[in-house]
Design an enzyme around this catalytic site. Structure first.
Site, PDB file in Angstrom:
ATOM      1  CG  ASP A 120      46.230  30.973   8.386  1.00  0.00           C
ATOM      2  OD1 ASP A 120      47.215  30.227   8.652  1.00  0.00           O
ATOM      3  OD2 ASP A 120      46.639  31.716   7.328  1.00  0.00           O
ATOM      4  CD  GLU A 442      45.819  34.397   3.599  1.00  0.00           C
ATOM      5  OE1 GLU A 442      46.024  34.661   4.888  1.00  0.00           O
ATOM      6  OE2 GLU A 442      46.305  33.545   3.082  1.00  0.00           O
ATOM      7  CB  SER A 468      49.752  34.374   2.330  1.00  0.00           C
ATOM      8  OG  SER A 468      50.146  33.488   2.963  1.00  0.00           O
TER       9      SER A 468
END
Length: 551
Positions: A120, A442, A468
Site C-alpha cells: 500500500d 484503516e 481499506s
C-alpha cells in the site's frame, strides 16, 4: 553521468577504493550506476517474492549496459497491522519510504533508479521519492496474489474479514471460518482485489511510470520475471534519452491516472496518494478536480470488493492498457503523454483491445456513467470526504439515520460485535484522522463486521480516518477537517441525524445551526500523549483532503 561526481578523477580515488571493497570492477564503474530500491521482506506476503524480481531487474540492467546496486525500503503489511495500534504506523511509512529513498539516492550519486515496491504505502512513497530525486526512474511491482477458492467461489482478504463478522453473528461456523483462513490468500503477492496496493500499481501504469502489465500480471507468473528483466533494460533507455520522472508525471499524466482510477473503481486511498505524489511534482491535484473527472468518466470495472472479479481476470481481459484503450474511444485519455517505454500513451495502448466485456465493460455499456469514487461535501466535511461509490449498494446511495458516535475504532468494533448497531444507524468513528489517530488508521474490521452481519444495506459508517481498499458499503472516510483539528465531526452526538446523498455529493449533519454554534463554541478537541515518530508526524501532517502530506 551523475555518478561521475563520485567515480572520476584523482579526488575520487577514496570513493573508488570503497567501490572496490564492494567487489565492483573498473568495467562496472565505467557504466551508469543504477540503484534498485528493493522493498523485499519476510513479513509482507506482497513482498516475499521481491528478491526474485530484483534479481531479474539486475540482470536486465546489466544486459543493457548498466551496473545495478540494490538498497532497501521498508514495508508494513496493512492486513497484519489492521485493527490495532500497528495501523497507526501504516500511512506514516509513506513519508519514511520517500525520505529514506531520497537520502540513499542522492547520497550515493545514482544515475538512475528502479523502484521495486508492491504494497500500500511503498508504491506512493517511492513515486514521491522518484519525483524528488528526478533521475531516470522506472517501477516494477511484485505483482498481485491469485484469488483463493472456497466452495468453488473465488475469495480474497475482504472475504476473510467479512467471514469473521458472519461468524461473530452466528451465520458462519468456526470450522468454515477456518477454511476461509486457510484458503483466502493462496499465494504470495498483493491481495487479489482492487485494494490499495493493486490500485496504486495499476495507476503507476496509467501515470506512465511502469511498463504494461505492472499492475496486473500475477506475482506467481513467470511473465512477472520477464517484465522485471524488461524493466531493467528499459531504465537504461531512459538514461540514454535522459527521460526523468517529472518529464513523465505531468499534470496531464495525473489527470490520466485519476480517469483510470474512476474507470477501475480503485481504493479511496488513491485520493490520499495521488495528491501527495503530485505535490512532490509541484502539481496541485485536489478533490474538486477528482469529482469533475468522476462526473465525466464511466465506471468500467467492478473488481473485488465491488464485484466478483479479481486482478488476475483484469490481466486476462487486457489489463490497464485495455481500460485506457476503452476510455480513449471517448477522448477521455491524453494520448500524447510520454511514458517509461519512451513511447507515448497513445502508442502504448494502440491495439490493446478489451478481451472480456464482463470484466472490462465497453465504454458504451459501463456499470455506471460516473466514476467509481465520489467526493462529498457539506457542513460535516467542509473540505471534503471520500467514498468508493462503485462498492455501495443502490439502496445506500441516499441514506439518513441517527449517529452512533465513537472516539476510536476499538469502541466502534466492540459495539458492532455486541449487536448494538441497528439497521438505519450511521456509525461515526472520530479521532482517527492523520493528526488525531495519529496515522489515519484503516477501518476494515468494523466495515467487514457490518457486512458480515448482514447490515451492509442498512448501516453507513463515516470517519475522519480511512477505509481499506478491501472495504465495501456506504463507508465514507477522510472527513476533513478532522475532529482533532476542530472539525464538526468532533461535536456530533448520539442520535443526531446525518444525511448522506452520494449521487449529489453531499453529507450533512441535520442539527439547527444555533445548536451547532453552541457546541462548537464549547468544543476543545481531545489530545493524546504521543512520543517518537508519531509525535513528530502528528505535529506536521496536513488533513486527509490534501493527501495527508507533511508540512
Amino acid at each position: 553521468m551523475k555518478s561521475d561526481s563520485i567515480k572520476n578523477g584523482m579526488i575520487n580515488a577514496p570513493h573508488r577504493a570503497l567501490f572496490h571493497a564492494l567487489g565492483l570492477t573498473e568495467e562496472e564503474l565505467s557504466r551508469p550506476l543504477v540503484g534498485i530500491v528493493s522493498s523485499y521482506n519476510e513479513i509482507v506476503p506482497g513482498h516475499m517474492n521481491i528478491d526474485k524480481i530484483v534479481d531479474a531487474v539486475k540482470l536486465g540492467v546489466a544486459m543493457a549496459g548498466g551496473t545495478p546496486v540494490v538498497f532497501p525500503a521498508i514495508a508494513v503489511c496493512d492486513g497484519i497491522a489492521m485493527g490495532h495500534n500497528g495501523m497507526k504506523y501504516s500511512l506514516v511509512t509513506r513519508d519514511l519510504i520517500a525520505d529514506s529513498t531520497e537520502a540513499m539516492a542522492l547520497a550515493h550519486g545514482f544515475d538512475a533508479l528502479v523502484m521495486v515496491p508492491n504494497c500500500d504505502k511503498n508504491v506512493p512513497g517511492l513515486l514521491m521519492a522518484a519525483a524528488r530525486v528526478n533521475v531516470p526512474t522506472i517501477f516494477v511491482s511484485g505483482g498481485p496474489m491469485l484469488a483463493g477458492r472456497v466452495d468453488g467461489k473465488k475469495t480474497s482478504l475482504s472475504s476473510m474479514f467479512e467471514a469473521v463478522g458472519a461468524c461473530s453473528a452466528g451465520k458462519l461456523s468456526e470450522e468454515k471460518l477456518r477454511e476461509f483462513e486457510c484458503k483466502s490468500c493462496p499465494t504470495c503477492g498483493s491481495c487479489s482485489g482492487m485494494y490499495t496496493a493493486n490500485s496504486m500499481n495499476c495507476l503507476t501504469e496509467a501515470l506512465g511510470m511502469a511498463l504494461k502489465g505492472n499492475g496486473t500480471i500475477p506475482a506467481v507468473y513467470s511473465s512477472r520475471i520477464e517484465l522485471a528483466k524488461h524493466t531493467g533494460m528499459a531504465v537504461m533507455e531512459l538514461v540514454r534519452k535522459d527521460i526523468r520522472p517529472r518529464d513523465i508525471m505531468t499534470y496531464d499524466a495525473f489527470v490520466n491516472a485519476l480517469t483510470v482510477d474512476m474507470a477501475l473503481g480503485c481504493s479511496t486511498n488513491s485520493m490520499l496518494h495521488l495528491p501527495a505524489i503530485a505535490h512532490e511534482c509541484s502539481i496541485e491535484i485536489n478533490l474538486d478536480i477528482a469529482n469533475d473527472i468522476s462526473k465525466n468518466t464511466p465506471n468500467l470495472c467492478h473488481l473485488a470488493p465491488a464485484g466478483r472479479t479479481y486482478i488476475e481476470e483484469l490481466d486476462e481481459a487486457g489489463g490497464v492498457y485495455a481500460v485506457m484503450h476503452e476510455l480513449s474511444k471517448k477522448n477521455l485519455i491524453n494520448t500524447d503523454c510520454i511514458t517509461v517505454s519512451t513511447k507515448t500513451v497513445g502508442e502504448n495502448i494502440c491495439g490493446c483491445e478489451n478481451l472480456d466485456n464482463e470484466v472490462i465493460r465497453p465504454i458504451d455499456n459501463p456499470f455506471s456513467e460516473t466514476g467509481g469514487i465520489a467526493v462529498l461535501r457539506g457542513n460535516l466535511a467542509l473540505d471534503g470526504c471520500v467514498v468508493k461509490r462503485s462498492a455501495v449498494c443502490e439502496k445506500m446511495l441516499v441514506h439518513s439515520g441517527p449517529a452512533r458516535v465513537f472516539d476510536c475504532e476499538e469502541d466502534a468494533q466492540s459495539a458492532i460485535n455486541a449487536g448494538k448497531i441497528k439497521p438505519g444507524d450511521v456509525v461515526v468513528i472520530r479521532y482517527e484522522g492523520p493528526k488525531g489517530g495519529p496515522g489515519m488508521r484503516e477501518m476494515l474490521n468494523p466495515t467487514s463486521a457490518v457486512m458480515g452481519m448482514g447490515l451492509g444495506d442498512s448501516v453507513a459508517l463515516i470517519t475522519d480516518g480511512r477505509f481499506s481498499g478491501a472495504t465495501r458499503g456506504a463507508c465514507i472516510g477522510h472527513i476533513t477537517p478532522e475532529a482533532a483539528s476542530g472539525g464538526l465531526i468532533g461535536v456530533v452526538e448520539d442520535g443526531d441525524i446525518i444525511s448522506i446523498n452520494i449521487p449529489e455529493n453531499k453529507i450533512e449533519l441535520l442539527v439547527e445551526q444555533s445548536e451547532l454554534d453552541r457546541r462548537m463554541s464549547d468544543f476543545v478537541p481531545k489530545s493524546k500523549e504521543l512520543s517518537g515518530y508519531l509525535k513528530r508526524y502528528a505535529a506536521l501532517v496536513s488533513g486527509g483532503a490534501s493527501g495527508a502530506i507533511l508540512n
